[in-house]
Write a protein that holds these residues in place. Sequence first.
Motif, PDB file in Angstrom:
ATOM      1  N   VAL A 162       0.843  -1.198   0.000  1.00 19.21           N
ATOM      2  CA  VAL A 162       0.000   0.000   0.000  1.00 19.21           C
ATOM      3  C   VAL A 162       0.878   1.247   0.000  1.00 19.21           C
ATOM      4  O   VAL A 162       1.849   1.319   0.754  1.00 19.21           O
ATOM      5  CB  VAL A 162      -0.932   0.021   1.232  1.00 19.21           C
ATOM      6  N   PHE A 163       0.498   2.217  -0.824  1.00 15.89           N
ATOM      7  CA  PHE A 163       1.110   3.547  -0.793  1.00 15.89           C
ATOM      8  C   PHE A 163       0.060   4.539  -0.307  1.00 15.89           C
ATOM      9  O   PHE A 163      -1.012   4.663  -0.900  1.00 15.89           O
ATOM     10  CB  PHE A 163       1.618   3.949  -2.180  1.00 15.89           C
ATOM     11  N   LEU A 189      -9.493   2.955   9.795  1.00 17.15           N
ATOM     12  CA  LEU A 189      -8.461   3.141   8.778  1.00 17.15           C
ATOM     13  C   LEU A 189      -7.068   3.178   9.404  1.00 17.15           C
ATOM     14  O   LEU A 189      -6.130   2.553   8.895  1.00 17.15           O
ATOM     15  CB  LEU A 189      -8.719   4.422   7.998  1.00 17.15           C
ATOM     16  N   CYS A 190      -6.941   3.898  10.505  1.00 15.56           N
ATOM     17  CA  CYS A 190      -5.634   3.988  11.174  1.00 15.56           C
ATOM     18  C   CYS A 190      -5.190   2.628  11.704  1.00 15.56           C
ATOM     19  O   CYS A 190      -4.010   2.264  11.606  1.00 15.56           O
ATOM     20  CB  CYS A 190      -5.694   5.008  12.306  1.00 15.56           C
ATOM     21  N   ILE A 235      -1.076  -3.191   8.526  1.00 13.23           N
ATOM     22  CA  ILE A 235      -0.304  -3.360   7.299  1.00 13.23           C
ATOM     23  C   ILE A 235       1.163  -2.991   7.528  1.00 13.23           C
ATOM     24  O   ILE A 235       2.077  -3.655   7.042  1.00 13.23           O
ATOM     25  CB  ILE A 235      -0.914  -2.506   6.174  1.00 13.23           C
ATOM     26  N   GLU A 236       1.363  -1.924   8.315  1.00 12.52           N
ATOM     27  CA  GLU A 236       2.734  -1.472   8.560  1.00 12.52           C
ATOM     28  C   GLU A 236       3.541  -2.513   9.327  1.00 12.52           C
ATOM     29  O   GLU A 236       4.735  -2.714   9.057  1.00 12.52           O
ATOM     30  CB  GLU A 236       2.713  -0.144   9.327  1.00 12.52           C
ATOM     31  N   THR A 237       2.914  -3.195  10.288  1.00  7.91           N
ATOM     32  CA  THR A 237       3.635  -4.222  11.041  1.00  7.91           C
ATOM     33  C   THR A 237       4.058  -5.384  10.145  1.00  7.91           C
ATOM     34  O   THR A 237       5.003  -6.101  10.463  1.00  7.91           O
ATOM     35  CB  THR A 237       2.771  -4.778  12.194  1.00  7.91           C
ATOM     36  N   PHE A 261       3.935   1.872   2.544  1.00 10.51           N
ATOM     37  CA  PHE A 261       4.880   2.918   2.171  1.00 10.51           C
ATOM     38  C   PHE A 261       4.199   4.266   2.396  1.00 10.51           C
ATOM     39  O   PHE A 261       3.240   4.607   1.699  1.00 10.51           O
ATOM     40  CB  PHE A 261       5.302   2.767   0.704  1.00 10.51           C
ATOM     41  N   LYS A 262       4.687   5.008   3.396  1.00 13.23           N
ATOM     42  CA  LYS A 262       4.106   6.309   3.723  1.00 13.23           C
ATOM     43  C   LYS A 262       4.752   7.398   2.872  1.00 13.23           C
ATOM     44  O   LYS A 262       5.586   8.164   3.326  1.00 13.23           O
ATOM     45  CB  LYS A 262       4.309   6.616   5.215  1.00 13.23           C
ATOM     46  N   GLU A 263       4.348   7.442   1.640  1.00 10.60           N
ATOM     47  CA  GLU A 263       4.934   8.403   0.710  1.00 10.60           C
ATOM     48  C   GLU A 263       3.971   8.659  -0.437  1.00 10.60           C
ATOM     49  O   GLU A 263       3.071   7.864  -0.712  1.00 10.60           O
ATOM     50  CB  GLU A 263       6.260   7.867   0.164  1.00 10.60           C
TER      51      GLU A 263
END
Length: 345
Positions: free
Chosen positions: A29-30, A146-147, A153-155, A160-162
């Motif tokens: 995910v971006f 959502l958060c 997903i981040e774990t 990708f936080k961009e």
Amino acid sequence: MKDFIIVGFGLAGLSFAEILDRNQKSYVVFENNSELSSRVAGGLYNPVILKRFTPAWMASEQLALALSVYKNVEKQLNESFITELPVLRRFNTVEEQNLWFTACDKPILNEFLSSDLVKNENVALDIPFQFGQVKHTGRIEVKKMLCSYLSYIETRQLLFKESFEHTALDVQEDYVSYKGIRAKNIIFCEGYGLRNNPFFNYLPLQGNKGEYIIIKSKDLQLQEAVKSSIFIIPLGGDLYKVGATYNRDDKTSVVTELAKEELRMKLDRFLNVDYEIVDQVAGIRPTTKDRRPFVGTHREHLNLHIINGLGSRGILIGPYAAKGLYDYITKSTPLHTEIDIKRFD
């Protein structure tokens, strides 16, 4: 090689990721939090358009599917996001009350509208007539959901936080490549950010700015969502979300004093108690002229896909659009003609 890249993570992106997780498909995910319409949504799931007492498009199918998806998300994340919440429609005239009874008799609406009117017993509200109650309604804590899903997903090191750079996407016949990541398909769920997408910006997306205020009132003591010219939605802790405005001209996410005063004026017409405005939020709804979402595949690049234009009913229509696109990609199941972007070819 991933199965999918998801660009954007509002209700459309979450709904598609939930399907991929359920079917054991790989993805990344971006998301850069630039488009916040899902995060500032009222959060109500309500199958009826209460201005005219008409059913939302495919309301029964969408409601059942949406609740199934969100309950699965709760189970997957071991958290709670769904609260059953009655929705009461304030009548302004006797004529409106009579129209309600007429709507209750329609087969397409009688499963959602109660013919037993509700007497107002809350002295904080000025209600000259009784309420009409909508059945099968509730509230989703959209921002929290959502958060939480993004954290999940981040774990797994899939986030990708961009910002996504469309010019860096290399599209081949049987895969796409982006900064070293290869995938069989890419899904664009960018909301109003669609305007910057060179592959799909030919679609006639219309931005519609919405603003809410958050009020605090110890004396209101409201346990239901009330719809008049605006919604009052209880959040707990004497807090209530009030809104929303609709502005087709302002395409910024900046809160405005004009919207605050509009909401305050409408609220004061039927609220009898003191309150304090403690917050204000704004976002651009990705809306379409025909009030149907954009779902489908690029006319030239068959591994580029889109879910967009969910508008103000993204909670209900998001899971339906995501399932339709997933089945179309993986099973060649035709999309509903009213949401298929082929209608603009």
